[in-house]
Design a protein around this motif. Structure first.
Motif, PDB file in Angstrom:
ATOM      1  N   PRO A  43     107.411  22.709 122.012  1.00 23.68           N
ATOM      2  CA  PRO A  43     107.404  22.469 120.557  1.00 23.68           C
ATOM      3  C   PRO A  43     106.237  23.189 119.887  1.00 23.68           C
ATOM      4  O   PRO A  43     105.107  23.110 120.357  1.00 23.68           O
ATOM      5  N   ARG A  87     106.891  20.592 114.143  1.00 22.64           N
ATOM      6  CA  ARG A  87     107.804  19.478 113.855  1.00 22.64           C
ATOM      7  C   ARG A  87     107.394  18.980 112.481  1.00 22.64           C
ATOM      8  O   ARG A  87     106.354  18.341 112.331  1.00 22.64           O
ATOM      9  N   ASP A  88     108.180  19.296 111.459  1.00 26.32           N
ATOM     10  CA  ASP A  88     107.719  19.059 110.093  1.00 26.32           C
ATOM     11  C   ASP A  88     108.873  18.617 109.198  1.00 26.32           C
ATOM     12  O   ASP A  88     110.055  18.712 109.567  1.00 26.32           O
ATOM     13  N   ARG A 119     114.289  18.032 107.979  1.00 27.18           N
ATOM     14  CA  ARG A 119     113.507  18.322 109.173  1.00 27.18           C
ATOM     15  C   ARG A 119     113.532  19.812 109.496  1.00 27.18           C
ATOM     16  O   ARG A 119     114.562  20.463 109.377  1.00 27.18           O
ATOM     17  N   TRP A 121     112.225  22.173 112.809  1.00 29.84           N
ATOM     18  CA  TRP A 121     111.633  22.261 114.142  1.00 29.84           C
ATOM     19  C   TRP A 121     111.559  23.726 114.548  1.00 29.84           C
ATOM     20  O   TRP A 121     112.505  24.496 114.353  1.00 29.84           O
ATOM     21  N   GLU A 122     110.430  24.092 115.122  1.00 26.50           N
ATOM     22  CA  GLU A 122     110.278  25.422 115.701  1.00 26.50           C
ATOM     23  C   GLU A 122     109.818  25.245 117.142  1.00 26.50           C
ATOM     24  O   GLU A 122     108.868  24.507 117.417  1.00 26.50           O
ATOM     25  N   SER A 123     110.493  25.919 118.045  1.00 28.96           N
ATOM     26  CA  SER A 123     110.200  25.771 119.473  1.00 28.96           C
ATOM     27  C   SER A 123     110.278  27.132 120.145  1.00 28.96           C
ATOM     28  O   SER A 123     110.931  28.054 119.650  1.00 28.96           O
ATOM     29  N   GLU A 180     114.368  28.165 115.690  1.00 28.42           N
ATOM     30  CA  GLU A 180     114.034  27.541 114.409  1.00 28.42           C
ATOM     31  C   GLU A 180     115.256  26.751 113.949  1.00 28.42           C
ATOM     32  O   GLU A 180     116.354  27.317 113.834  1.00 28.42           O
ATOM     33  N   GLU A 191     110.459  14.019 118.398  1.00 29.47           N
ATOM     34  CA  GLU A 191     109.663  15.090 117.808  1.00 29.47           C
ATOM     35  C   GLU A 191     108.632  15.677 118.765  1.00 29.47           C
ATOM     36  O   GLU A 191     108.369  16.878 118.731  1.00 29.47           O
ATOM     37  N   THR A 245     115.219  20.822 121.910  1.00 31.16           N
ATOM     38  CA  THR A 245     115.663  21.327 120.617  1.00 31.16           C
ATOM     39  C   THR A 245     116.468  20.249 119.902  1.00 31.16           C
ATOM     40  O   THR A 245     116.913  19.275 120.506  1.00 31.16           O
ATOM     41  N   MET A 246     116.673  20.437 118.599  1.00 31.39           N
ATOM     42  CA  MET A 246     117.497  19.499 117.827  1.00 31.39           C
ATOM     43  C   MET A 246     118.899  19.381 118.416  1.00 31.39           C
ATOM     44  O   MET A 246     119.443  18.280 118.541  1.00 31.39           O
TER      45      MET A 246
END
Length: 247
Positions: free
Chosen positions: A101, A104-105, A126, A128-130, A143, A167, A172-173
């Motif tokens: 991760p 997480r924002d 939401r 998320w970047e991983s 992303e 989170e 990933t999502m």
């Protein structure tokens, strides 16, 4: 008049020589090929000619290439790939991947996100970047943006809480949502483009901003209702993703 037998291109002959050496066990499955200079010497060919043959072998899945590892002879048959909706960490080979991760924002949607997700500009969603590492090497930047919690809850009341709880986890999502209910009727639509990393993404990979990349933009929906918009950035040297097609 005698017919002339068609000649194979030299790169194809070289391809076949290496493939036959693999079949005969000279380069066993799972082994790392000799370095490019050593292999060119073994085969008695120039390095430019060898490089072209190796590119074709990689394209066909006979060998794989990993930064810091080299060229490795493939030891598995082609697996189910991009034709099946699954998280990218699974597409890249679940045994050797790790999700890290980065962000997480909660943020307001951009114009690009609103093109793909039915969200108003004033809402918060939401983001998320991983990074997906393969064999310890950064291989894919992920992303993801989700629709707002009310829309998620309308699909499954457990989804907002599951994403909030995950989170800090290395996933990933899409992995989280797919794990809630394996039978959730999800579908995906993707576009694939070629571009370059750019400065900020280049810092993530520790690569030049001009590094060529494949960019996959995906929208994951349930019964035509978009839930997730995602971008997957795969720089040159990333593992190949199998796609099976038929007619």
């Amino acid at each position: 008049m005698a017919s002339r037998r068609p000649q194979r291109r030299p790169v194809v002959d070289l391809y076949e020589r290496i493939a036959e050496a693999i079949r005969q066990g000279t380069y066993p499955p799972g082994s790392t090929l000799p370095s490019e200079p050593d292999l060119a010497t073994e085969l008695g060919v120039s390095r430019p000619a060898l490089r072209e043959a190796l590119i074709l072998l990689q394209e066909d899945g006979v060998i794989t290439v990993r930064r810091g590892v080299g060229r490795t002879v493939s030891d598995r048959p082609a697996r189910r790939g991009f034709e099946r909706l699954q998280p990218f960490e699974g597409l890249l080979g679940a045994d050797s991947t790790k999700v890290r991760p980065l962000v997480r924002d909660i943020e307001q949607p951009t114009d690009l996100v609103m093109q793909h997700l039915p969200v108003p500009a004033s809402c918060e969603i939401r983001f998320w970047e991983s990074v997906v590492d393969v064999d310890g090497v950064p291989s894919c930047l992920v992303e993801e943006w989700s629709v707002h919690d009310e829309a998620l809850a309308a699909v499954d009341p457990a989804l907002p809480g599951a994403l909030a709880a995950a989170e800090a986890r290395p996933s990933t999502m899409l992995h989280v949502i797919g794990s809630i209910d394996p039978h959730l009727p999800l579908s995906g639509a993707s576009t694939i483009n070629a571009t370059v990393l750019g400065r900020r993404r280049g810092e993530v990979f520790d690569r030049s901003p001009d590094t060529p990349v494949v960019l996959v933009t995906q929208v994951v929906s349930m019964e035509r209702t978009p839930l997730i918009a995602a971008k997957y950035v795969l720089p040159s040297g990333a593992p190949g993703i199998p796609v099976r097609q038929s007619r």
